[in-house]
Design an enzyme around this catalytic site. Sequence first.
Site, PDB file in Angstrom:
ATOM      1  N   ARG A 130       7.316   8.041   0.024  1.00 50.71           N
ATOM      2  CA  ARG A 130       8.405   8.468   0.900  1.00 50.71           C
ATOM      3  C   ARG A 130       8.776   9.928   0.612  1.00 50.71           C
ATOM      4  O   ARG A 130       9.077  10.281  -0.526  1.00 50.71           O
ATOM      5  CB  ARG A 130       9.629   7.584   0.710  1.00 50.71           C
ATOM      6  CG  ARG A 130      10.728   7.830   1.752  1.00 50.71           C
ATOM      7  CD  ARG A 130      11.892   6.862   1.591  1.00 50.71           C
ATOM      8  NE  ARG A 130      11.464   5.467   1.612  1.00 50.71           N
ATOM      9  CZ  ARG A 130      11.203   4.780   2.718  1.00 50.71           C
ATOM     10  NH1 ARG A 130      11.283   5.360   3.906  1.00 50.71           N
ATOM     11  NH2 ARG A 130      10.835   3.511   2.642  1.00 50.71           N
ATOM     12  N   GLU A 190       0.986   3.881   1.340  1.00 52.75           N
ATOM     13  CA  GLU A 190       1.840   3.852   2.529  1.00 52.75           C
ATOM     14  C   GLU A 190       2.620   5.157   2.630  1.00 52.75           C
ATOM     15  O   GLU A 190       3.239   5.590   1.654  1.00 52.75           O
ATOM     16  CB  GLU A 190       2.809   2.671   2.427  1.00 52.75           C
ATOM     17  CG  GLU A 190       3.929   2.662   3.438  1.00 52.75           C
ATOM     18  CD  GLU A 190       5.036   1.690   3.079  1.00 52.75           C
ATOM     19  OE1 GLU A 190       6.192   1.934   3.481  1.00 52.75           O
ATOM     20  OE2 GLU A 190       4.755   0.681   2.395  1.00 52.75           O
ATOM     21  N   THR A 201       8.059   2.018   7.437  1.00 51.85           N
ATOM     22  CA  THR A 201       9.217   2.298   8.282  1.00 51.85           C
ATOM     23  C   THR A 201       8.797   2.401   9.752  1.00 51.85           C
ATOM     24  O   THR A 201       9.307   3.218  10.515  1.00 51.85           O
ATOM     25  CB  THR A 201       9.969   3.575   7.832  1.00 51.85           C
ATOM     26  OG1 THR A 201       9.951   3.653   6.408  1.00 51.85           O
ATOM     27  CG2 THR A 201      11.422   3.530   8.290  1.00 51.85           C
ATOM     28  N   LYS A 203       6.696  -8.685   3.514  1.00 53.00           N
ATOM     29  CA  LYS A 203       7.390  -7.785   2.588  1.00 53.00           C
ATOM     30  C   LYS A 203       8.806  -8.315   2.391  1.00 53.00           C
ATOM     31  O   LYS A 203       9.606  -8.310   3.320  1.00 53.00           O
ATOM     32  CB  LYS A 203       7.402  -6.376   3.199  1.00 53.00           C
ATOM     33  CG  LYS A 203       8.362  -5.390   2.594  1.00 53.00           C
ATOM     34  CD  LYS A 203       8.321  -4.099   3.407  1.00 53.00           C
ATOM     35  CE  LYS A 203       9.466  -3.176   3.089  1.00 53.00           C
ATOM     36  NZ  LYS A 203       9.386  -1.914   3.878  1.00 53.00           N
ATOM     37  N   GLY A 236      13.330  -1.623  -5.901  1.00 54.24           N
ATOM     38  CA  GLY A 236      13.777  -1.756  -7.283  1.00 54.24           C
ATOM     39  C   GLY A 236      12.744  -2.288  -8.249  1.00 54.24           C
ATOM     40  O   GLY A 236      13.086  -2.666  -9.373  1.00 54.24           O
ATOM     41  N   GLY A 255       8.136   2.337  -4.705  1.00 54.89           N
ATOM     42  CA  GLY A 255       8.562   3.607  -4.140  1.00 54.89           C
ATOM     43  C   GLY A 255       8.909   4.628  -5.200  1.00 54.89           C
ATOM     44  O   GLY A 255       8.031   5.211  -5.842  1.00 54.89           O
ATOM     45  N   SER A 256      10.203   4.831  -5.438  1.00 49.20           N
ATOM     46  CA  SER A 256      10.644   5.922  -6.308  1.00 49.20           C
ATOM     47  C   SER A 256      10.212   5.752  -7.758  1.00 49.20           C
ATOM     48  O   SER A 256      10.171   6.732  -8.506  1.00 49.20           O
ATOM     49  CB  SER A 256      12.166   6.069  -6.234  1.00 49.20           C
ATOM     50  OG  SER A 256      12.809   4.873  -6.616  1.00 49.20           O
TER      51      SER A 256
END
Length: 206
Positions: free
Chosen positions: A18, A41, A70, A130, A160, A180-181
């Site tokens: 992202r 992704e 998204t 998901k 998370g 993700g992060s």
Amino acid sequence: MATLKEHLDACPLVTILRGVAPDEVMALGEALVDAGLRIIEVPLNSPDPFESIARLARGLGTRALIGAGTVMTAEDVARLAGAGGQLMVTPHADPALVAEAKRRGLIALPGFFTPAEAFALIGAGADGLKLFPAEAASPAVLKALRAVLPPALPVLPVGGITPATLAPWREAGAGGFGIGSALYRPGDDAAAVRMKAAGFIAALAS
């Protein structure tokens, strides 16, 4: 094209880039694939996402499953297919988007949170589900869902997830994870991403 389950069997981690920009995406993609990750992704709320997807598809499409996250509209699905992506990920439960993705020959991994949403998406042809946001659920919730969902259908908690939280989700029946992060934040370079990926791979091995 390999199935979603085959890709997840190779490595059950989906990297969510992202915020990535096209001029940095190939270096990051190469680092991820070299570390053993096989699904990438690019969320559509990133800068020029379809260009990033096209570059990854051209450069890594034979070594990794490249897709968009998204995804919100049928136009997004069409542009994803046109860019060479093969995986559609949504944040929400929209059977019409799943049907459109399957019509275009894409792998569909839509978001869900309830059993009703899950079965509507399965009926539309989803290749996996998901579980999002995973922070609002738990491994116990996933275990209960796995008791009624098709055994071969992968369910991927997203949100998370860290190396320290993989084990209880795996024990509850997770077929993979969206990361993700904990793997990439805008500004991270290839070396940083490779190091974070190695931490996830080590956690899976243990």
